[in-house]
Every structure is written in C-alpha cells, then in structure tokens.
Design an enzyme around this catalytic site. Structure first.
Site, PDB file in Angstrom:
ATOM      1  N   HIS A 437       0.737  -1.389   0.132  1.00 58.54           N
ATOM      2  CA  HIS A 437      -0.028   0.761   0.041  1.00 58.54           C
ATOM      3  C   HIS A 437       1.083   1.308   0.111  1.00 58.54           C
ATOM      4  O   HIS A 437       0.101   2.649  -0.614  1.00 58.54           O
ATOM      5  CB  HIS A 437      -1.090   0.561   1.644  1.00 58.54           C
ATOM      6  CG  HIS A 437      -2.054   0.697   1.172  1.00 58.54           C
ATOM      7  ND1 HIS A 437      -2.609   1.398  -0.127  1.00 58.54           N
ATOM      8  CD2 HIS A 437      -3.252   0.879   2.004  1.00 58.54           C
ATOM      9  CE1 HIS A 437      -3.560   2.460   0.160  1.00 58.54           C
ATOM     10  NE2 HIS A 437      -4.067   1.187   1.129  1.00 58.54           N
ATOM     11  N   ASP A 441      -2.240   2.084  -4.505  1.00 59.76           N
ATOM     12  CA  ASP A 441      -3.462   2.764  -4.017  1.00 59.76           C
ATOM     13  C   ASP A 441      -4.086   2.340  -3.967  1.00 59.76           C
ATOM     14  O   ASP A 441      -4.348   0.896  -5.143  1.00 59.76           O
ATOM     15  CB  ASP A 441      -4.087   4.096  -4.872  1.00 59.76           C
ATOM     16  CG  ASP A 441      -2.586   4.776  -4.090  1.00 59.76           C
ATOM     17  OD1 ASP A 441      -2.414   5.234  -3.451  1.00 59.76           O
ATOM     18  OD2 ASP A 441      -2.712   6.129  -5.363  1.00 59.76           O
TER      19      ASP A 441
END
Length: 466
Positions: A437, A441
């Site tokens: 992450h 995204d």
C-alpha cells in the site's frame, strides 16, 4: 587462449613420444611442456619467461618453487608410466552472485566408488536452489571430506579422487580373474565309509554313552493373578533441523510482513467461458503444441494486461525512488518437498498461451527434480500463486520481496449466481491481490484485479486488445 591450448597439447604429445625435457611457468600457474625434439617451441617458451623445472626421466626436479614442484609431480603422475597417482580435489562450484555458502544435502558416492566425468558426487542446498557437485574427470573417489548437513563455501574441497584410476582398477581386475579361475580346481572326492564300519561305530557309541538320570520335577508354582492391562497411547516427538531453503523462505516471508504496508483485496471470477474454451480446444492444443491447455496461461496473460495498465503493480520502491519495470517477468509459486520456490517466466507480454504452458511445464519439472538454476529463480516483477490445486477456497498471499504485488488463485466451485435477473449455477473462483500500500493505492489495486476478472471471463478481449 585457443592457440595456447593447442600448443600445450602438441608439446605434451611430443614429450610423451620422446621422454626428454619438461618446461613450466615460473609461477606454477598455467603450464606448458616442451621437448628437445621441439627445440624451437621450447626456446620460444623460455624466452617468454618459462623456466625448466626438471627432466622427464627419473632425475629429481631442480626447481625450488613449491608450486612448480607440485605441478611437476602432478604432470609426472599423469603422463609417466609407473609414477604414483596424485589426488585431485572436487570443490564446491560457484553458486551465483549472491550465494557464497550452502549445506550438504546428500552425498551420492562413497570412498572407492568409480565415477565418470561430469557425474554427480553430491548435492548442496542453498537459499534458493540445489546445486549439483560433479566430478571434473573419470576416476575413483579416494576421500570424502564432508558429511551431510555440513555447511560449505564456494571453492571448498569436499572430496578427493584419483583421475584415471578407474581404468587401471578395471585392468587389474581383468588380470586377476584368470588367476582366480585357475586356483578354483576341484578337490579329490572323499571316499564314503563302508556299511560295516558305520554299524560298528554306531554300536560303540551306544555302549559307551551312559544313561541319563531322571531329574526331579519341581512343585507347581501358583500363577499370579493377572492385573488388567492398560494400553497407553504413544506420545512421541522428534526434532529435525530446518533446511537452509526453509529457513530462508521463513526469513523472507517475515521480512515482507515487517517491511510492507500489506493489504489484500478480493474478487470472484466466472470461469464458464474459459472452461468452455478449454473443453473445445484442449485436444487440438495438445496435438499441435505437445502440452496441455490449463488455466495458468490465461491468468498469466491477464496479469500481463493488468500490469501494462497499472504500472505501479510492476514497480518497486528502492530507497527514496520508485523503479518501474517495462517488462513482465512473472514468478510462478511451486511447492516442492524441500520448500516453496518461485521460478520466473520472463517477458510474458511477448508469449502466447502455448509458450506460457510450455514454460510453466518446464519450470515445474525442474522444481520437482531439484534442477532449477540460479537464473531460473532470480528476477521476477510479479507473482502468481495457485492454491486452488490443493483445494484452497480463499487466502491472503504474502508478497514475494522485492516485488510489490502477488495474485492468489483458488479452487473452482459451483455456486448460485444471478445472471440477467435469473439464478444460475456457475463455476466460480475467488481471486486475491496482496499489494504494497506504500506504492499501490486502493483504487489501482481494485482496478488491477477487475481487469484480470474481465480478461479471464471473456478471453476474446486478448484478441481485440480491449
């Protein structure tokens, strides 16, 4: 280099024919031989810095350099009849740029065994692959210097052998065989005793043997009352050392969890069209390409399409920078008895379904028989793990460092689905995408997995590039 090798062979042949003079490098390194019948060649070698280390006869070597003496003794042992055989070393071969040590997994030969050139002597297990240690020439194993589970480094001597000793051993065996045949002459038969002699001997034994006295019988002892037997279940355990590959896999997986901001997103795929496509063309595919048409080729091609549209899934964080790779090298997770390995299919964006199936088949066979090389394991920009072959319904795969995403495939199960406002039974598969992450995204991850779903559900998109 080729010219030097040819010259060395020619001069060695001249020495064997004439039995005159030996010339070697002054540092005991790359050696050259010459004889008086090749005087010009010998003069040229001496002019280039080569020095005479001794004659090829029974006279001693005259050099004081230890390395040159050792080289001279080895040359004499190999080329002069009647010289003692010296031992050659079998060393740990290079195992890759980043691998300097390993663990002895197995030793396939024992002391006294004859080996052929390039025959496997032992196997070394490293962090990534299993390396074969092979004999540099034919000979006989004289000494094993290591044991199973010993740690070794590149260049370490693990065994010694005598080159060419196998042939001498066979010749000696052939010479001894006739002698053994001659020594095995039948002995004269022993004359059988006459019936009168046998009867007289039996009478003598009967009269001479005293009659045994009867032993007193002991009084019967009362049997103890038997206690009810209680069966206790076995509660055993044993400890075994973790293999080097298993330890390395554990370290890498834990490192990925500690380093990445790992998150997993899920989706489900209707496998109806892909199953129909496979059923319609699997026989023709097998006949033309020699491999079975499976599901992995479709998922690899779908992943390549998704990687093209979401470049961050094919990138990696390197310090304060992001490296975007413009090629798709897909790692295929394969479970083996020794642990998990992830060989790499390179440039899948240029491969057809048949190329992918052939590549996966080859890597799978190498993984199972332990013949994967370092080149087969290094690299990889994205990983696919198919837990469905073991019946897994859902999982959260761990990213294979230093990649940034991994796709998890699962088993196909029939479930009721709403299709055009009607309930139908469809073969469905859950898919999972674990991603870093920090780089990818949530929108990109969901879009990536949705793109894989679209391509697998309708493979015609691959033809139309839509």
């Amino acid at each position: 280099m080729a010219h030097a090798i040819a010259a060395r062979r020619a001069l060695a042949a001249a020495i064997r024919n004439s039995g005159r003079r030996l010339v070697a490098c002054r540092n005991g390194g790359e050696s050259m031989e010459a004889s008086r019948c090749g005087r010009r060649a010998a003069t040229a070698l001496v002019g280039r810095g080569f020095v005479t280390v001794g004659p090829l006869s029974n006279q001693p070597c005259t050099t004081k350099n230890a390395a040159e003496k050792a080289w001279h003794a080895r040359w004499m042992a190999r080329h002069v009849s009647g010289s003692p055989v010296l031992h050659d070393a079998i060393q740990v071969p290079p195992m890759g740029e980043s691998i300097t040590e390993g663990t002895i997994a197995s030793i396939d030969k024992e002391v006294g065994d004859a080996v052929e050139e390039d025959e496997v002597i032992a196997q070394i297990e490293t962090d990534k692959v299993t390396i074969d240690v092979r004999s540099p020439a034919a000979g006989v194993i004289d000494k094993i210097l290591v044991s199973v589970e010993d740690n070794v480094i590149v260049g370490q001597t693990i065994a010694e052998f005598s080159p060419g000793a196998a042939e001498k051993k066979e010749e000696a065996g052939e010479k001894e065989a006739p002698a053994e045949e001659k020594s095995e002459t039948p002995s004269a038969p022993t004359p059988e005793p006459k019936p009168e002699e046998m009867k007289a001997e039996a009478d003598t034994q009967a009269t001479s043997a005293p009659e045994p006295k009867p032993k007193p019988t002991p009084p019967p002892t009362p049997e103890p009352e038997s206690e009810p037997s209680v069966s206790k279940g076995e509660r055993t355990e044993n400890r075994v050392a973790m293999s080097r590959l298993r330890r390395r896999v554990a370290e890498r997986l834990k490192e990925a969890q500690d380093t990445y901001a790992m998150l997993t997103t899920f989706n489900e795929i209707d496998m109806t069209n892909l199953l129909n496509l496979r059923a319609a063309f699997k026989d023709e595919f097998m006949e033309k390409h020699g491999v079975k048409l499976g599901f992995m080729s479709a998922f690899v091609r779908a992943a390549s399409c998704a990687l093209s549209e979401i470049p961050s899934a094919n990138g990696v964080i390197d310090g304060d920078e992001i490296v975007y790779r413009h090629y798709h090298d897909v790692s295929i997770a394969v479970s083996t008895p020794r642990g998990l390995v992830v060989p790499v299919l390179r440039n899948v964006e240029k491969m057809s379904f048949a190329d992918i199936e052939k590549g996966i088949n080859t890597l799978g066979m190498k993984a199972r028989d332990g013949s994967l090389s370092i080149d087969d394991m290094t690299g990889g920009t994205f990983t696919i793990s198919n837990g469905g072959v073991y019946g897994s319904l859902l999982s959260t795969p761990i990213i294979n460092m230093p990649q940034s995403a991994v796709l998890g495939m699962h088993s196909i199960q029939k479930r009721p689905m709403v299709i055009n406002d009607e309930i139908e039974v469809r073969p469905m598969m859950y898919v999972a995408l674990s991603y870093d992450h920090r780089l990818i995204d949530g929108r990109e991850a969901v879009t990536f997995l949705k793109r894989i779903k679209e391509v697998v559900e309708d493979p015609r998109r691959l033809l139309l590039d839509v």
